[in-house]
Scaffold this motif. Structure first.
Motif, PDB file in Angstrom:
ATOM      1  N   GLN A 122      -4.945  -7.850  12.646  1.00 17.88           N
ATOM      2  CA  GLN A 122      -3.347  -7.560  12.237  1.00 17.88           C
ATOM      3  C   GLN A 122      -3.394  -7.585  10.622  1.00 17.88           C
ATOM      4  OE1 GLN A 122      -1.130 -10.023  14.497  1.00 17.88           O
ATOM      5  NE2 GLN A 122      -0.972  -8.662  16.201  1.00 17.88           N
ATOM      6  N   ARG A 123      -3.910  -8.721  10.088  1.00 15.49           N
ATOM      7  CA  ARG A 123      -3.849  -8.737   8.675  1.00 15.49           C
ATOM      8  C   ARG A 123      -4.752  -7.460   7.920  1.00 15.49           C
ATOM      9  NH1 ARG A 123      -2.550 -11.082   4.119  1.00 15.49           N
ATOM     10  NH2 ARG A 123      -3.966 -11.719   2.595  1.00 15.49           N
ATOM     11  N   ARG A 124      -5.845  -7.340   8.455  1.00 17.18           N
ATOM     12  CA  ARG A 124      -6.641  -6.272   7.911  1.00 17.18           C
ATOM     13  C   ARG A 124      -5.831  -4.749   8.027  1.00 17.18           C
ATOM     14  NH1 ARG A 124     -10.829  -8.944  10.300  1.00 17.18           N
ATOM     15  NH2 ARG A 124     -10.779  -7.600  12.125  1.00 17.18           N
ATOM     16  N   HIS A 125      -5.273  -4.619   9.143  1.00 18.81           N
ATOM     17  CA  HIS A 125      -4.243  -3.585   9.500  1.00 18.81           C
ATOM     18  C   HIS A 125      -3.420  -3.258   8.230  1.00 18.81           C
ATOM     19  CE1 HIS A 125      -2.795  -0.100  11.551  1.00 18.81           C
ATOM     20  NE2 HIS A 125      -1.427  -0.867  11.680  1.00 18.81           N
ATOM     21  N   LEU A 126      -2.380  -4.476   8.206  1.00 19.14           N
ATOM     22  CA  LEU A 126      -1.518  -4.513   7.171  1.00 19.14           C
ATOM     23  C   LEU A 126      -2.026  -4.152   5.636  1.00 19.14           C
ATOM     24  CD1 LEU A 126       0.767  -7.449   8.349  1.00 19.14           C
ATOM     25  CD2 LEU A 126       1.072  -5.197   8.500  1.00 19.14           C
ATOM     26  N   LEU A 127      -3.374  -4.942   5.467  1.00 16.85           N
ATOM     27  CA  LEU A 127      -3.821  -4.600   4.078  1.00 16.85           C
ATOM     28  C   LEU A 127      -4.018  -3.243   3.929  1.00 16.85           C
ATOM     29  CD1 LEU A 127      -5.719  -7.825   3.396  1.00 16.85           C
ATOM     30  CD2 LEU A 127      -3.723  -7.091   2.349  1.00 16.85           C
ATOM     31  N   LEU A 128      -4.822  -2.671   5.063  1.00 18.89           N
ATOM     32  CA  LEU A 128      -5.166  -1.120   5.094  1.00 18.89           C
ATOM     33  C   LEU A 128      -4.022  -0.276   4.961  1.00 18.89           C
ATOM     34  CD1 LEU A 128      -7.346   0.985   5.218  1.00 18.89           C
ATOM     35  CD2 LEU A 128      -7.029   0.760   7.698  1.00 18.89           C
ATOM     36  N   ARG A 129      -3.088  -0.616   5.556  1.00 19.74           N
ATOM     37  CA  ARG A 129      -1.695   0.156   5.431  1.00 19.74           C
ATOM     38  C   ARG A 129      -1.352   0.235   4.015  1.00 19.74           C
ATOM     39  NH1 ARG A 129       2.454  -1.286   9.678  1.00 19.74           N
ATOM     40  NH2 ARG A 129       3.448  -2.218   7.967  1.00 19.74           N
ATOM     41  N   GLU A 130      -1.150  -1.060   3.730  1.00 17.02           N
ATOM     42  CA  GLU A 130      -0.651  -1.087   2.123  1.00 17.02           C
ATOM     43  C   GLU A 130      -1.484  -0.342   1.044  1.00 17.02           C
ATOM     44  OE1 GLU A 130      -0.250  -5.214   1.231  1.00 17.02           O
ATOM     45  OE2 GLU A 130       1.555  -5.588   2.575  1.00 17.02           O
ATOM     46  N   HIS A 131      -2.757  -0.355   1.204  1.00 16.53           N
ATOM     47  CA  HIS A 131      -3.696   0.164   0.334  1.00 16.53           C
ATOM     48  C   HIS A 131      -3.504   1.887   0.529  1.00 16.53           C
ATOM     49  CE1 HIS A 131      -5.820  -3.037  -1.390  1.00 16.53           C
ATOM     50  NE2 HIS A 131      -5.922  -3.506  -0.165  1.00 16.53           N
ATOM     51  N   GLU A 132      -3.276   2.193   1.888  1.00 18.16           N
ATOM     52  CA  GLU A 132      -3.166   3.590   2.074  1.00 18.16           C
ATOM     53  C   GLU A 132      -1.717   4.147   1.620  1.00 18.16           C
ATOM     54  OE1 GLU A 132      -3.226   3.881   6.349  1.00 18.16           O
ATOM     55  OE2 GLU A 132      -5.283   4.265   6.357  1.00 18.16           O
ATOM     56  N   GLU A 133      -0.656   3.327   1.475  1.00 21.19           N
ATOM     57  CA  GLU A 133       0.532   3.563   0.996  1.00 21.19           C
ATOM     58  C   GLU A 133       0.694   3.688  -0.516  1.00 21.19           C
ATOM     59  OE1 GLU A 133       3.604   0.960   2.391  1.00 21.19           O
ATOM     60  OE2 GLU A 133       3.391   1.611   4.299  1.00 21.19           O
ATOM     61  N   ALA A 134      -0.021   2.574  -1.135  1.00 17.47           N
ATOM     62  CA  ALA A 134      -0.452   2.618  -2.382  1.00 17.47           C
ATOM     63  C   ALA A 134      -1.120   4.072  -3.012  1.00 17.47           C
ATOM     64  CB  ALA A 134      -1.159   1.519  -2.865  1.00 17.47           C
ATOM     65  N   ALA A 135      -2.193   4.418  -2.274  1.00 19.37           N
ATOM     66  CA  ALA A 135      -2.907   5.775  -2.499  1.00 19.37           C
ATOM     67  C   ALA A 135      -2.200   6.933  -2.473  1.00 19.37           C
ATOM     68  CB  ALA A 135      -4.037   5.840  -1.594  1.00 19.37           C
ATOM     69  N   ASP A 136      -1.414   6.838  -1.505  1.00 23.56           N
ATOM     70  CA  ASP A 136      -0.363   7.953  -0.951  1.00 23.56           C
ATOM     71  C   ASP A 136       0.703   8.188  -2.248  1.00 23.56           C
ATOM     72  OD1 ASP A 136      -1.408   8.507   1.202  1.00 23.56           O
ATOM     73  OD2 ASP A 136       0.118   7.651   2.601  1.00 23.56           O
ATOM     74  N   GLU A 137       1.260   6.852  -2.744  1.00 22.92           N
ATOM     75  CA  GLU A 137       2.085   6.993  -3.744  1.00 22.92           C
ATOM     76  C   GLU A 137       1.349   7.463  -5.055  1.00 22.92           C
ATOM     77  OE1 GLU A 137       5.293   6.656  -6.357  1.00 22.92           O
ATOM     78  OE2 GLU A 137       5.319   6.592  -3.951  1.00 22.92           O
ATOM     79  N   ARG A 138       0.138   7.180  -5.250  1.00 20.43           N
ATOM     80  CA  ARG A 138      -0.489   7.566  -6.527  1.00 20.43           C
ATOM     81  C   ARG A 138      -0.578   9.150  -6.488  1.00 20.43           C
ATOM     82  NH1 ARG A 138      -3.595   2.754  -5.740  1.00 20.43           N
ATOM     83  NH2 ARG A 138      -5.008   3.806  -4.459  1.00 20.43           N
ATOM     84  N   VAL A 139      -0.978   9.443  -5.075  1.00 18.62           N
ATOM     85  CA  VAL A 139      -1.058  11.037  -5.036  1.00 18.62           C
ATOM     86  C   VAL A 139       0.009  11.914  -5.249  1.00 18.62           C
ATOM     87  CG1 VAL A 139      -1.537  12.768  -3.343  1.00 18.62           C
ATOM     88  CG2 VAL A 139      -3.065  10.899  -3.509  1.00 18.62           C
ATOM     89  N   ARG A 140       1.258  11.268  -4.820  1.00 23.37           N
ATOM     90  CA  ARG A 140       2.718  11.665  -5.164  1.00 23.37           C
ATOM     91  C   ARG A 140       2.875  11.465  -6.327  1.00 23.37           C
ATOM     92  NH1 ARG A 140       3.680   9.262   0.007  1.00 23.37           N
ATOM     93  NH2 ARG A 140       4.638   7.267  -0.863  1.00 23.37           N
ATOM     94  N   ALA A 141       2.720  10.513  -7.151  1.00 22.85           N
ATOM     95  CA  ALA A 141       2.994  10.278  -8.445  1.00 22.85           C
ATOM     96  C   ALA A 141       2.027  11.621  -9.523  1.00 22.85           C
ATOM     97  CB  ALA A 141       2.808   8.995  -9.111  1.00 22.85           C
ATOM     98  N   ALA A 142       1.058  11.742  -8.825  1.00 24.27           N
ATOM     99  CA  ALA A 142       0.239  12.646  -9.836  1.00 24.27           C
ATOM    100  C   ALA A 142       0.653  13.975  -9.561  1.00 24.27           C
ATOM    101  CB  ALA A 142      -1.277  12.562  -9.179  1.00 24.27           C
ATOM    102  N   ALA A 143       1.055  14.372  -8.264  1.00 21.53           N
ATOM    103  CA  ALA A 143       2.077  15.680  -7.977  1.00 21.53           C
ATOM    104  C   ALA A 143       3.064  15.661  -8.887  1.00 21.53           C
ATOM    105  CB  ALA A 143       2.072  15.739  -6.456  1.00 21.53           C
ATOM    106  N   ARG A 144       4.015  14.755  -8.740  1.00 15.96           N
ATOM    107  CA  ARG A 144       5.074  14.988  -9.644  1.00 15.96           C
ATOM    108  C   ARG A 144       4.711  15.049 -11.074  1.00 15.96           C
ATOM    109  NH1 ARG A 144       6.705  10.398  -6.210  1.00 15.96           N
ATOM    110  NH2 ARG A 144       6.151   8.753  -7.902  1.00 15.96           N
ATOM    111  N   GLU A 145       3.739  14.482 -11.480  1.00 12.15           N
ATOM    112  CA  GLU A 145       3.393  14.546 -13.022  1.00 12.15           C
ATOM    113  C   GLU A 145       3.097  15.928 -13.388  1.00 12.15           C
ATOM    114  OE1 GLU A 145       2.812  13.415 -16.861  1.00 12.15           O
ATOM    115  OE2 GLU A 145       3.868  12.184 -15.472  1.00 12.15           O
TER     116      GLU A 145
END
Length: 180
Positions: A18-41
């Protein structure tokens, strides 16, 4: 089997898969946010490029208008010089005609001619006034465009700084509250 510090502790959601799943989800969310930030930029850069193109076109129109105004001013200056030359020449011609004992235009005729020239000068002055007012309106519009661009840059910079601050805070993922 030696479990060390976790031997007497019950496993919770932060341990194991479960911890690995939470960490993986956080990393995916962070990556998604970076993609969205790059698109906004990228969108912001595209908007900025379009604004720069519009501003360049406005500047080119202003330069053309200024050139037209300068040409009109030069024509008016030439017309003023011709009028002054005509006034001086009239007096010389009248003296010559009188010396030759020929008829000269009456004072009334000269007055009408002078009034007609004065009307032409007034019309030219009004045209110059309108051109000057238009130049002032263009300058005001240019100042407003520049101020909007500055305001937009300040707002963009503040948004980027806020985004960077959220990203730099330990224990946070963009869009999530800090861990306590």
């Amino acid at each position: 089997m030696d479990r060390g510090a976790t031997a007497g502790r019950p496993q919770g959601p932060e341990d194991g898969p479960q911890r690995r799943h939470l960490l993986l989800r956080e990393h995916e969310e962070a990556a998604d946010e970076r993609v969205r930030a790059a698109a906004r930029e990228a969108d912001a850069e595209a908007r900025e490029a379009a604004a720069d193109a519009r501003e360049a076109a406005a500047d080119a129109r202003e330069v053309a208008a200024d050139a037209r105004e300068a040409a009109a001013d030069a024509r008016e200056a030439d017309a003023d010089a011709r009028e002054q030359g005509l006034d001086a020449r009239e007096k010389v011609v009248d003296r010559h005609l009188r010396a030759l004992h020929e008829a000269t235009p009456s004072q009334r005729q000269r007055s009408y001619e002078h009034i007609a020239r004065a009307h032409a000068l007034i019309a030219a002055s009004e045209a110059k006034l309108h051109r000057s007012a238009a130049a002032l309106r263009r300058a005001d519009a240019r100042d407003k465009r520049e101020q909007r661009a500055v305001d937009q840059e300040v707002a963009d910079s503040a948004r980027r700084a806020a985004s960077d601050n959220r990203r730099d805070q330990p224990g946070t993922t963009p869009g999530r509250a800090p861990a306590r």
